[in-house]
Write a protein that holds these residues in place. Structure first.
Motif, PDB file in Angstrom:
ATOM      1  N   PRO A 134       5.568  96.833 -28.098  1.00  0.00           N
ATOM      2  CA  PRO A 134       7.043  97.162 -28.756  1.00  0.00           C
ATOM      3  C   PRO A 134       7.007  96.124 -30.262  1.00  0.00           C
ATOM      4  CG  PRO A 134       7.300  95.505 -27.214  1.00  0.00           C
ATOM      5  CD  PRO A 134       6.066  96.042 -26.811  1.00  0.00           C
ATOM      6  N   LYS A 166       4.631 105.504 -34.264  1.00  0.00           N
ATOM      7  CA  LYS A 166       5.701 106.090 -34.863  1.00  0.00           C
ATOM      8  C   LYS A 166       5.836 105.648 -36.176  1.00  0.00           C
ATOM      9  CE  LYS A 166       7.691 106.673 -30.192  1.00  0.00           C
ATOM     10  NZ  LYS A 166       8.778 106.253 -29.176  1.00  0.00           N
ATOM     11  N   GLN A 182      16.669 100.453 -34.324  1.00  0.00           N
ATOM     12  CA  GLN A 182      15.902 101.499 -33.403  1.00  0.00           C
ATOM     13  C   GLN A 182      14.444 101.090 -33.212  1.00  0.00           C
ATOM     14  OE1 GLN A 182      17.378 103.875 -31.210  1.00  0.00           O
ATOM     15  NE2 GLN A 182      15.359 104.447 -30.444  1.00  0.00           N
ATOM     16  N   ARG A 185      13.834  97.935 -31.243  1.00  0.00           N
ATOM     17  CA  ARG A 185      14.088  98.329 -29.653  1.00  0.00           C
ATOM     18  C   ARG A 185      13.279  99.293 -29.126  1.00  0.00           C
ATOM     19  NH1 ARG A 185      20.551  98.622 -29.828  1.00  0.00           N
ATOM     20  NH2 ARG A 185      20.849  96.497 -30.696  1.00  0.00           N
ATOM     21  N   ASP A 186      12.293  99.957 -29.862  1.00  0.00           N
ATOM     22  CA  ASP A 186      11.478 101.106 -29.219  1.00  0.00           C
ATOM     23  C   ASP A 186      10.427 100.235 -28.548  1.00  0.00           C
ATOM     24  OD1 ASP A 186      10.955 104.433 -30.085  1.00  0.00           O
ATOM     25  OD2 ASP A 186       9.160 103.207 -29.531  1.00  0.00           O
ATOM     26  N   ASN A 187       9.550 101.108 -27.571  1.00  0.00           N
ATOM     27  CA  ASN A 187       8.519 100.310 -26.938  1.00  0.00           C
ATOM     28  C   ASN A 187       7.405 100.653 -27.567  1.00  0.00           C
ATOM     29  OD1 ASN A 187      10.060  98.683 -25.392  1.00  0.00           O
ATOM     30  ND2 ASN A 187      10.417 100.121 -23.664  1.00  0.00           N
ATOM     31  N   ASP A 188       7.186 101.446 -28.346  1.00  0.00           N
ATOM     32  CA  ASP A 188       5.957 101.911 -29.147  1.00  0.00           C
ATOM     33  C   ASP A 188       5.765 101.106 -30.494  1.00  0.00           C
ATOM     34  OD1 ASP A 188       4.665 103.665 -27.228  1.00  0.00           O
ATOM     35  OD2 ASP A 188       6.091 105.275 -27.848  1.00  0.00           O
ATOM     36  N   VAL A 190       5.766 100.786 -34.158  1.00  0.00           N
ATOM     37  CA  VAL A 190       6.463 101.597 -35.349  1.00  0.00           C
ATOM     38  C   VAL A 190       6.169 101.047 -36.533  1.00  0.00           C
ATOM     39  CG1 VAL A 190       8.753 102.176 -36.181  1.00  0.00           C
ATOM     40  CG2 VAL A 190       8.558 101.881 -33.741  1.00  0.00           C
ATOM     41  N   THR A 211      22.305 102.484 -33.879  1.00  0.00           N
ATOM     42  CA  THR A 211      20.906 102.893 -34.003  1.00  0.00           C
ATOM     43  C   THR A 211      20.759 104.567 -34.506  1.00  0.00           C
ATOM     44  OG1 THR A 211      20.826 103.563 -31.798  1.00  0.00           O
ATOM     45  CG2 THR A 211      19.982 101.356 -32.343  1.00  0.00           C
ATOM     46  N   PRO A 213      18.436 107.519 -33.519  1.00  0.00           N
ATOM     47  CA  PRO A 213      17.147 108.137 -32.869  1.00  0.00           C
ATOM     48  C   PRO A 213      16.279 108.533 -33.715  1.00  0.00           C
ATOM     49  CG  PRO A 213      19.159 109.208 -32.499  1.00  0.00           C
ATOM     50  CD  PRO A 213      19.613 108.501 -33.418  1.00  0.00           C
TER      51      PRO A 213
ATOM     52  N   TYR B 318       3.579 109.345 -27.431  1.00  0.00           N
ATOM     53  CA  TYR B 318       4.493 110.383 -27.752  1.00  0.00           C
ATOM     54  C   TYR B 318       3.552 111.486 -28.441  1.00  0.00           C
ATOM     55  CZ  TYR B 318       6.661 112.804 -31.632  1.00  0.00           C
ATOM     56  OH  TYR B 318       7.052 113.734 -32.193  1.00  0.00           O
TER      57      TYR B 318
END
Lengths: 348, 321
Positions: A134, A166, A182, A185-188, A190, A211, A213, B318
């Motif tokens: 994250p 992302k 967002q 807080r995303d787990n990938d 970014v 946030t 999405p 994803y």
């Protein structure tokens, strides 16, 4: 899809710039979550020097106030070593922190790309879903400041190409705040690309935490004559064109995908199904680009709806030039966007 | 006795497990039971074990493409490793990582890393987490003479020094980066490079478990006490090729035979503990047999295991179409 972009700005909220909105998002998330840390070059500034304790707050001022508020333990000035910055962020993300790493300019991914695409982006898949990463990589991007070839690139196509990443490109202050929260807080991992020309643009932005999405495009204007998809700093230009044409009775959807990975292809396809015409506006170079990708998606899935060939308005396939007249010619202008819309409308 | 029986047994058990594991992986690879590229750790066991015996599951290691030994030393389940290496369902990474990408976060194994020099910047991050969250843990990166030339490793050393991170840099100098010798490819010395960053670094005989164990004890104590990073350069040998199947045309006449006779860390360990009267040959032989049995069981399980289900292609990332 949603209408939360510029068109949905609530006039009761205070006006904030993109720079202020992102700074506020970082403050609020660091306040809320002690595992959020900032690291990068000059994110506070002045470490090891005799002057101010916060000499910069980021060279564009995005991290201003965070150092004094949260201390150098959580707002970490690094040497100019991008691989070490991204690597530390990725390893920290694997082990309990939510780092926001700053690449001063997205062009600098050239010296740390291994840590982004071979390491951070691949961990979750390569390790069978057991590792999460994250982290946010904030980077300024784009042309327009006469910063020349190595400080002006738009590299979202390169990043969008990489599975596991992302990619976020806010076009206005409202989106910038919601997307940044967002992203944290995303787990990938970014990649959050901030266009230099947008930093001082402003719109109403709530003080509250919210946030937005990923993978939900914003409809900035609505109309059934033509679909304009625009990203980043191209969004305000596309809106100006749409407003001008609206006065002539030509009504365009202006769609801001906001994230290129995930990409809200549904919103684009639904719009083209109605309009039958597509103009994609993107500042990046055209070959293997997001503009080309969107064109391909529409050609593959909405071919029968198309009533004119798709038009892409992009930079030429060149590095960013320095001379102001050349740089202005490099970036997609309102005139070129308008002409493209008129072209697709004329091709009946 | 300077060392407890429990420690000696644990050390030898882990070293012989690694040795036999790698010898068996070579056999299974040659038999066509393992796809892809495999780089074995045999010959270097004393380093991985001498370091990791000081670590708990809370401590983190970052490994290399030659990572099986580090995984085993850090406590990864060998059966699940075999499943992974064979690309089978139920492997440590669901069969999606393979030999070069074994990770086990529950055991503090941050991952083998197939990019030479890719690990140390990440291990800085693990050390940064420990420092930020106020944990007394240590993060260990394993690197070789090859990665000591990578800019990422220099960057990681510098940042670890700048931020005083609890990062133990372990350089295993096996004198071969693929098929290029360190005398040719490393200008100056590895330990000297580490010291140039104002990070203490000791040179140690990597074929002597006890030397590595003692040096690591000192280094890890330094890191845990908040004094910042520490390094060791372990002088080791590599028994097999860069990868399984490497004809090793770069070896000199009789070189491998000499190394196997005089530089085998298992033989050196055995000679020491038996001559000191700490362990008997019979005890050591029993540990060899236990390891062989465990590996045999794992290999049979691996051979019988199904491939990952087809939908695993799309999971854990994803994607949209």
């Amino acid at each position: 899809m949603s209408n939360a972009g510029i068109s949905a700005g609530n006039q009761n909220h205070p006006i904030k710039t993109v720079r202020e909105a992102i700074n506020e998002a970082l403050h609020q998330e660091m306040e809320r979550d002690p595992t959020v840390i900032i690291l990068g070059e000059e994110v506070a500034g002045g470490a090891g020097c005799k002057g101010s304790d916060e000499a910069y707050g980021g060279v564009f001022g995005l991290t201003k106030g965070l150092g004094p508020r949260f201390g150098r333990g959580r707002v970490i000035d690094t040497p100019i070593t991008e691989s070490a910055i991204i690597g530390a962020a990725a390893g920290a993300a694997n082990t309990g922190l939510r780092p926001v790493a700053e690449l001063m300019f997205v062009d600098f991914i050239g010296v740390c790309f291994d840590q982004i695409f071979n390491q951070a982006a691949k961990f979750r898949y390569m390790f069978g879903g057991k590792a999460t990463t994250p982290m946010v990589i904030r980077a300024t991007a784009g042309a327009g400041l006469r910063a020349a070839a190595q400080h002006s690139s738009m590299l979202h196509p390169v990043l969008t190409h990489m599975p596991g990443l992302k990619v976020v490109m806010p076009s206005n202050a409202y989106d910038a705040k919601g997307l940044m929260i967002q992203a944290i807080r995303d787990n990938d991992p970014v990649c959050f690309l901030e266009h230099k020309l947008l930093y001082e643009t402003s719109c109403p932005v709530p003080d509250e935490i919210y946030t937005i999405p990923f993978g939900e495009a914003a409809f900035c204007r609505e109309g059934s004559d033509c679909t304009i998809v625009a990203m980043g700093a191209m969004v305000p230009r596309a809106i100006l064109v749409a407003d001008k044409l609206a006065a002539e009775g030509i009504h365009c959807d202006v769609i801001d995908p906001r994230t290129t990975s995930p990409l809200d292809s549904e919103a684009i396809l639904e719009s083209v199904e109605v309009s039958g015409r597509l103009v994609v506006v993107d500042e990046a170079n055209p070959r293997c680009s997001v503009a080309a990708d969107i064109s391909s998606i529409v050609a593959e899935h909405a071919f029968s709806a198309l009533r004119a060939p798709i038009k892409c308005v992009t930079a030429p396939h060149t590095p960013v030039p320095f001379a102001p007249n050349l740089e202005d010619a490099y970036m997609p202008s309102e005139a070129r966007i308008e002409q493209a819309v008129r072209d697709v409308l004329g091709a009946r | 006795m300077k060392y407890s029986k429990q420690l000696l047994v644990e050390a030898y058990k882990t070293m012989t497990t690694i040795r036999q594991f790698e010898e068996r992986m070579i056999k299974e690879f040659m038999a066509g039971n393992i796809p892809g590229f495999v780089h074995t750790y045999d010959g270097q066991e004393a380093v991985g074990v001498g370091v990791c015996m000081h670590l708990s599951d809370e401590d983190i290691i970052g490994s290399t493409h030659r990572g099986h030994g580090h995984c085993i030393a850090k406590g990864c389940d060998i059966e699940l490793m075999i499943l992974e290496i064979m690309g089978k369902s139920g492997g440590l990474c669901k069969g999606k990582g393979g030999s070069m990408h074994i990770a086990d976060m529950d055991k503090g194994m941050l991952g083998a890393n197939a990019i030479v020099g890719g690990g140390p910047p990440l291990v800085n991050g693990a050390a940064l987490s420990m420092k930020t969250l106020g944990k007394p843990d240590v993060a260990v990166s394993f690197s070789g003479d090859g990665s000591s030339n990578q800019g990422t490793v220099m960057e990681a050393l510098n940042l670890a020094g700048v931020l005083d991170l609890p990062h133990f840099f372990v350089f295993e100098n096996n004198h071969l980066a693929e098929g290029t010798g360190d005398e040719y490819a490393v200008s100056g010395g590895i330990a000297e490079r580490v010291r140039a960053f104002d990070i203490p670094c000791d040179k140690v005989d990597g074929t002597d478990f006890f030397a590595v164990y003692e040096a690591s004890k000192k280094a890890i104590k330094h890191c845990r006490s908040g004094k910042g990073p520490y390094g060791i350069e372990a002088d080791v040998i590599r028994y097999d090729g860069h990868f399984i199947g490497d004809p090793q045309a770069y070896r000199g006449e009789g070189e491998l035979e000499y190394l196997r006779e005089h530089k085998d860390c298992l033989k050196i360990f055995r000679a020491r503990v038996t001559s000191e009267g700490w362990m008997s040959d019979t005890e050591l032989d029993e540990l060899d047999q236990h390891a062989a049995d465990a590996i045999e069981k794992g290999v049979q399980r691996g051979l019988a295991a199904p491939q990952p289900s087809a939908d695993e292609l799309y999971s854990d990332v994803y994607s949209s179409y």
